[in-house]
Design a protein around this motif. Sequence first.
Motif, short mmCIF file in Angstrom:
data_model
loop_
_atom_site.label_atom_id
_atom_site.label_comp_id
_atom_site.label_asym_id
_atom_site.label_seq_id
_atom_site.Cartn_x
_atom_site.Cartn_y
_atom_site.Cartn_z
N LEU A 180 0.88 -1.39 0.40
CA LEU A 180 -0.39 -0.01 0.18
C LEU A 180 0.66 1.08 -0.31
CD1 LEU A 180 -2.05 -1.26 2.51
CD2 LEU A 180 -3.03 -1.41 0.42
N SER A 181 2.52 1.28 -0.41
CA SER A 181 2.94 2.10 -0.33
C SER A 181 2.83 3.00 -1.70
CB SER A 181 4.52 1.45 -0.35
OG SER A 181 5.06 0.90 -1.54
N ASN A 182 3.26 4.53 -1.18
CA ASN A 182 3.18 4.85 -2.21
C ASN A 182 3.63 4.29 -4.17
OD1 ASN A 182 2.12 7.22 -1.18
ND2 ASN A 182 3.21 7.97 -0.32
N THR A 183 4.76 3.58 -4.09
CA THR A 183 5.41 3.32 -5.08
C THR A 183 4.47 1.93 -5.49
OG1 THR A 183 7.75 3.93 -3.93
CG2 THR A 183 7.68 2.03 -5.20
N ALA A 184 4.33 1.27 -4.45
CA ALA A 184 2.96 0.88 -4.96
C ALA A 184 1.97 0.71 -5.57
CB ALA A 184 2.60 -0.12 -3.89
N ILE A 185 1.10 1.95 -4.76
CA ILE A 185 0.07 2.47 -5.68
C ILE A 185 0.59 3.06 -6.78
CG2 ILE A 185 -1.23 4.46 -5.88
CD1 ILE A 185 -1.67 3.83 -2.56
N PHE A 186 1.34 3.85 -7.41
CA PHE A 186 1.56 4.25 -8.12
C PHE A 186 2.40 3.29 -9.72
CE2 PHE A 186 5.78 5.45 -10.98
CZ PHE A 186 5.10 6.58 -11.95
N VAL A 187 2.82 2.20 -8.82
CA VAL A 187 3.08 0.66 -10.59
C VAL A 187 1.33 0.49 -10.18
CG1 VAL A 187 3.59 -1.66 -9.78
CG2 VAL A 187 5.14 0.71 -8.63
N TYR A 188 0.34 0.19 -8.82
CA TYR A 188 -0.83 -0.39 -9.13
C TYR A 188 -1.39 0.91 -10.72
CZ TYR A 188 -0.28 -2.84 -4.99
OH TYR A 188 0.26 -3.56 -4.34
N LEU A 189 -1.98 2.46 -10.61
CA LEU A 189 -1.86 3.07 -11.40
C LEU A 189 -0.88 3.01 -12.46
CD1 LEU A 189 -3.38 5.65 -12.04
CD2 LEU A 189 -1.53 6.89 -10.84
N ILE A 190 0.09 2.24 -12.76
CA ILE A 190 0.47 2.43 -14.35
C ILE A 190 0.09 1.14 -14.40
CG2 ILE A 190 2.97 1.21 -15.09
CD1 ILE A 190 4.49 3.31 -13.33
N LEU A 191 -0.22 -0.26 -13.80
CA LEU A 191 -0.25 -1.05 -13.97
C LEU A 191 -1.85 -1.02 -14.74
CD1 LEU A 191 0.57 -3.60 -11.34
CD2 LEU A 191 2.11 -3.21 -14.13
N ILE A 196 -5.44 -0.59 -18.99
CA ILE A 196 -6.50 0.30 -19.58
C ILE A 196 -6.39 0.07 -21.14
CG2 ILE A 196 -7.94 1.67 -20.35
CD1 ILE A 196 -8.12 2.54 -17.08
N TYR A 197 -5.40 0.69 -21.51
CA TYR A 197 -4.55 0.77 -23.06
C TYR A 197 -4.51 -0.67 -23.38
CZ TYR A 197 -0.85 0.76 -26.44
OH TYR A 197 -0.83 0.36 -27.61
N LEU A 198 -4.00 -1.54 -23.19
CA LEU A 198 -3.85 -3.19 -23.34
C LEU A 198 -5.65 -3.67 -23.99
CD1 LEU A 198 -1.45 -5.15 -21.15
CD2 LEU A 198 -1.79 -3.92 -24.35
N ILE A 200 -8.13 -1.35 -24.31
CA ILE A 200 -8.78 -0.86 -24.97
C ILE A 200 -8.37 -0.82 -26.89
CG2 ILE A 200 -8.85 1.77 -26.40
CD1 ILE A 200 -9.41 2.85 -23.48
N ARG A 201 -6.87 -1.10 -27.24
CA ARG A 201 -5.92 -2.55 -28.12
C ARG A 201 -6.96 -3.24 -28.01
NH1 ARG A 201 0.11 -3.25 -28.64
NH2 ARG A 201 0.34 -3.88 -30.62
N TYR A 202 -7.08 -3.97 -27.04
CA TYR A 202 -7.27 -5.60 -27.88
C TYR A 202 -9.13 -5.34 -28.42
CZ TYR A 202 -10.86 -9.36 -26.79
OH TYR A 202 -10.98 -10.70 -26.88
N ARG A 203 -9.65 -4.21 -27.82
CA ARG A 203 -11.11 -4.28 -28.15
C ARG A 203 -11.33 -3.38 -30.19
NH1 ARG A 203 -15.84 -3.77 -25.17
NH2 ARG A 203 -16.77 -2.85 -26.64
N THR A 204 -10.34 -3.12 -29.35
CA THR A 204 -10.20 -1.97 -31.09
C THR A 204 -9.82 -2.90 -32.43
OG1 THR A 204 -9.35 0.55 -30.47
CG2 THR A 204 -8.81 -0.44 -32.48
N GLN A 205 -8.76 -3.66 -31.22
CA GLN A 205 -8.39 -4.56 -32.37
C GLN A 205 -9.42 -6.37 -33.06
OE1 GLN A 205 -4.61 -6.71 -30.70
NE2 GLN A 205 -3.50 -4.81 -31.78
N LYS A 206 -9.79 -6.53 -31.76
CA LYS A 206 -11.71 -7.18 -31.47
C LYS A 206 -12.64 -7.00 -32.16
CE LYS A 206 -15.04 -9.68 -29.01
NZ LYS A 206 -15.28 -10.17 -27.86
N GLN A 207 -12.62 -5.46 -32.78
CA GLN A 207 -13.42 -4.83 -33.84
C GLN A 207 -13.07 -4.37 -35.05
OE1 GLN A 207 -14.59 -0.59 -31.98
NE2 GLN A 207 -16.07 -2.01 -30.19
#
Length: 452
Positions: A180-191, A196-198, A200-207
């Motif tokens: 629950l550290s700031n570093t972990a939360i930052f990593v969670y945010l990046i993930l 979300i990017y993956l 959206i990309r998957y949905r776009t490619q699927k469409q």
Amino acid sequence: GISFYDQSASTFSNYGFDDGIFNIDFHSKSSAQASDGSFLFGGPEGLTVINLEKMNFNNYQPKCVITKVIKTTFDDQIETDYLMISDMINERSQININSSIKSFTINFVALNYYKSSSNNYRYKLQNLDKDWVYSKGLRFANYNNLGRGSFRFEVQGSNNDNIWSNSSFLNIKFIPHPLLSNTAIFVYLILVVFGIYLFIRYRTQKQKKEMEDKRKTEELEQARDFQMSLIPQAAPDYPGYEFAFFMKTSTEVGGDYYDFFPQKDGSIYVVVGDATGHGLNAGMMVSITKAGLYASDFSKPSITTSRLNQTIKSIDLGTTRMSLNMTRIKGDSLEFTSAGMPPGYLFNCNNSTSEELLVPGLPLGSMKNLKFQSESFKMNKGDAFVLISDGLPECENPKGDMLDYQKVEDCVKKNGDKSAQGIIDSLVNLGENWMDGRMNDDDITLVVIKKT
């Protein structure tokens, strides 16, 4: 007791037995002021005289010292940090409260030894407590683990006459669990952002894929409709003969082909073909074959097949080839030639036998100047000539075993006395029962010529 109110500091000082006052309760309307300025109060134990000018106030400003911090873990273990922090100590003194600590207690004491039981205390945890928390004589403060963040604990102590000390400070840093550290939360945010990017990309490619698949499906359906338009949907009306046919493709566009070409001299040509593979290339080969046959003069099956081979070879569709057999019917006589196709099966009605008719030859498009052989025979009433592609004998059951050509010949022999459509139905049932629900891997084409 008696209370003294300091108007300048807006504070009360209380006096009782320890201060020499023997009356705790006083009689109503039993107070007066003497000529020397003394105050007189009457009570059950006699008269209490207070002269402010003769009173000795404790003007000593004590120091308030933070002595220790007691930490309690979630499994009720006790950890103690001993300290000595006063207003003279560096304000940067700090303790850390990690994620294993459930609560903690800060102990402090005012260094006033005269009537120390009358010492008072007040404290606050900056950024949490909005105002001072007065604890009277209690010399500790309890807090729960706040999870994360930095706070500053401030405490003051007073002597028995409410002379307050300067503030003593203790910086407290709450360290969250590593997950629950700031570093972990930052990593969670990046993930999360990456996820979300993956997504959206998957949905776009699927469409895109769905749109592309839909487009291909529509194109294949159009190609299949076009191919089926090249194949006769009704048997020709030719005197003395009955025709029946069946086709089952393995994909939307198959590579098998059959056709009938009546001639002015009273003969009719029956063609059965099988392009290598299946799909669009095979469908294109079928279209070229049909066009080549319509441009042929149909002089003899072997000659017509040779000319068709030259046409297909000149177009050159790479490795795609066309296996094909051609049967010319005129009266009771049949002439049969083959270019890489499976054998035909001739059923003799008189003795209920089946004969395999195999004419060797390479598929069309293999070499430019190929010559083809032919074989002639006669058919009597009740005889049948069965033409097939390799899709039926080479179909597999769920175990992976092939049906094989012998079972096809046996089926023709057993059902050859039936009508042309009856023979087709028998062969279709043979294949369906063998595959047992499995999809055919190759196109299946059947044509039956029955002498009536």
